[in-house]
Design a protein around this motif. Sequence first.
Motif, short mmCIF file in Angstrom:
data_model
loop_
_atom_site.label_atom_id
_atom_site.label_comp_id
_atom_site.label_asym_id
_atom_site.label_seq_id
_atom_site.Cartn_x
_atom_site.Cartn_y
_atom_site.Cartn_z
N PRO A 185 0.83 -1.20 0.00
CA PRO A 185 0.00 0.00 0.00
C PRO A 185 0.86 1.24 0.00
N PRO A 186 0.39 2.32 -0.61
CA PRO A 186 1.21 3.52 -0.70
C PRO A 186 1.36 4.25 0.62
N VAL A 187 2.51 4.92 0.77
CA VAL A 187 2.70 5.86 1.86
C VAL A 187 2.02 7.15 1.46
N ARG A 188 1.29 7.77 2.36
CA ARG A 188 0.66 9.05 2.06
C ARG A 188 1.53 10.17 2.65
N LEU A 189 2.05 11.01 1.78
CA LEU A 189 2.88 12.13 2.22
C LEU A 189 2.00 13.35 2.43
N ARG A 190 2.07 13.94 3.60
CA ARG A 190 1.28 15.14 3.89
C ARG A 190 2.24 16.31 4.02
N SER A 191 2.26 17.17 3.03
CA SER A 191 3.24 18.24 3.01
C SER A 191 3.09 19.18 4.21
N SER A 192 1.87 19.31 4.71
CA SER A 192 1.65 20.23 5.82
C SER A 192 1.95 19.59 7.17
N GLU A 214 11.02 27.13 6.40
CA GLU A 214 10.22 26.45 5.38
C GLU A 214 11.04 25.37 4.68
N PHE A 215 10.30 24.49 3.98
CA PHE A 215 10.90 23.46 3.15
C PHE A 215 10.31 23.64 1.75
N VAL A 216 11.17 23.80 0.76
CA VAL A 216 10.72 24.07 -0.61
C VAL A 216 11.04 22.85 -1.45
N GLU A 217 9.98 22.26 -2.07
CA GLU A 217 10.15 21.03 -2.82
C GLU A 217 9.79 21.21 -4.29
N THR A 218 10.55 20.54 -5.14
CA THR A 218 10.28 20.47 -6.57
C THR A 218 10.14 19.01 -6.95
N LEU A 219 9.03 18.64 -7.61
CA LEU A 219 8.78 17.25 -7.98
C LEU A 219 8.72 17.11 -9.50
N THR A 220 9.32 16.03 -9.99
CA THR A 220 9.29 15.70 -11.40
C THR A 220 9.02 14.22 -11.55
N HIS A 234 10.99 12.20 -8.85
CA HIS A 234 12.26 12.81 -8.43
C HIS A 234 11.92 14.09 -7.67
N LEU A 235 12.31 14.13 -6.41
CA LEU A 235 11.99 15.25 -5.54
C LEU A 235 13.27 15.91 -5.04
N LEU A 236 13.36 17.21 -5.19
CA LEU A 236 14.46 18.00 -4.64
C LEU A 236 13.89 18.95 -3.59
N ARG A 237 14.49 18.94 -2.39
CA ARG A 237 13.97 19.77 -1.30
C ARG A 237 15.08 20.64 -0.73
N ASN A 238 14.76 21.93 -0.57
CA ASN A 238 15.62 22.86 0.15
C ASN A 238 15.07 23.05 1.55
N ALA A 239 15.92 22.88 2.56
CA ALA A 239 15.55 23.16 3.95
C ALA A 239 16.09 24.55 4.28
#
Length: 259
Positions: free
Chosen positions: A80-87, A196-202, A224-229
């Motif tokens: 089953p998938p993991v559910r990611l909650r950005s908030s 904040e955490f800034v994410e870019t998804l492709t 593909h996710l890139l995140r800046n902390a």
Amino acid sequence: MGTAVGGGRAVPRYVQIAEEIVQQIRAGVLKPGDLVPSESELVERYGVAGGTIRKAMVEVRASGLVETRHGKGSIVKDRPPVRLRSSDRFRASHRRGGKAAYLAESAQSGATAKVSVLYIGPMEAPQDIAERLDVPAGTQVLARRRLYFRNGVPVETASSYLPWDVVKDIPQLFSENPGPGGIYARLEEDGHVFAEFVETLTARPAAKAEASELALSPGAPVVHLLRNAVTEAGRVVEVCDTLMAADQFVFEYRIPAAD
């Protein structure tokens, strides 16, 4: 016939059969715990030789969606998938409670999580990472590369890159286990409070090596996710380069409608 023609390119029949079985699994026609039809059943269904079915099942097993059990055959895995909650997943309360983000989100979905550390040490920052960290390309940074498992199945790789001047006096960041709450908790303890955490998804197909590492079929979809902390001082103190098996994750975002 051993092949079919689609889009001007011949597709081997065993690949077509493998793709159909994989789609049945993803669509829930074959559910977790179900047996994949036997070789003789598939030979009769598709009207092909046993060798073609065996080659097809090699492709199906490479997808990571089934497991072979002695005396039983191929069984659909429970993934089953993991559910990611950005908030939610980077809330400070999780870190104070001693939970890193991946462990917190896995626990919420009732999964058993495991992290395997592949590398920790200095390296020269690649161009794209250096730009995000606002340092010259080739600058020494600390790299932390991990492989994440869910219920025993590899689902995600993540490489963190941290500025050397930030981490050199935080010895826990050079350890496989940085302690309760993960690396973000250690950074905050050292005074780097996050704003904040800034994410870019492709979304894209997996490269051959990536598919192998995540037990996917060649060309399977990945995110593909890139995140800046980013800290309250406006500095990026970590860039996380993450690759995820697309069928393992659901992304849920809460977007404020007012100022």
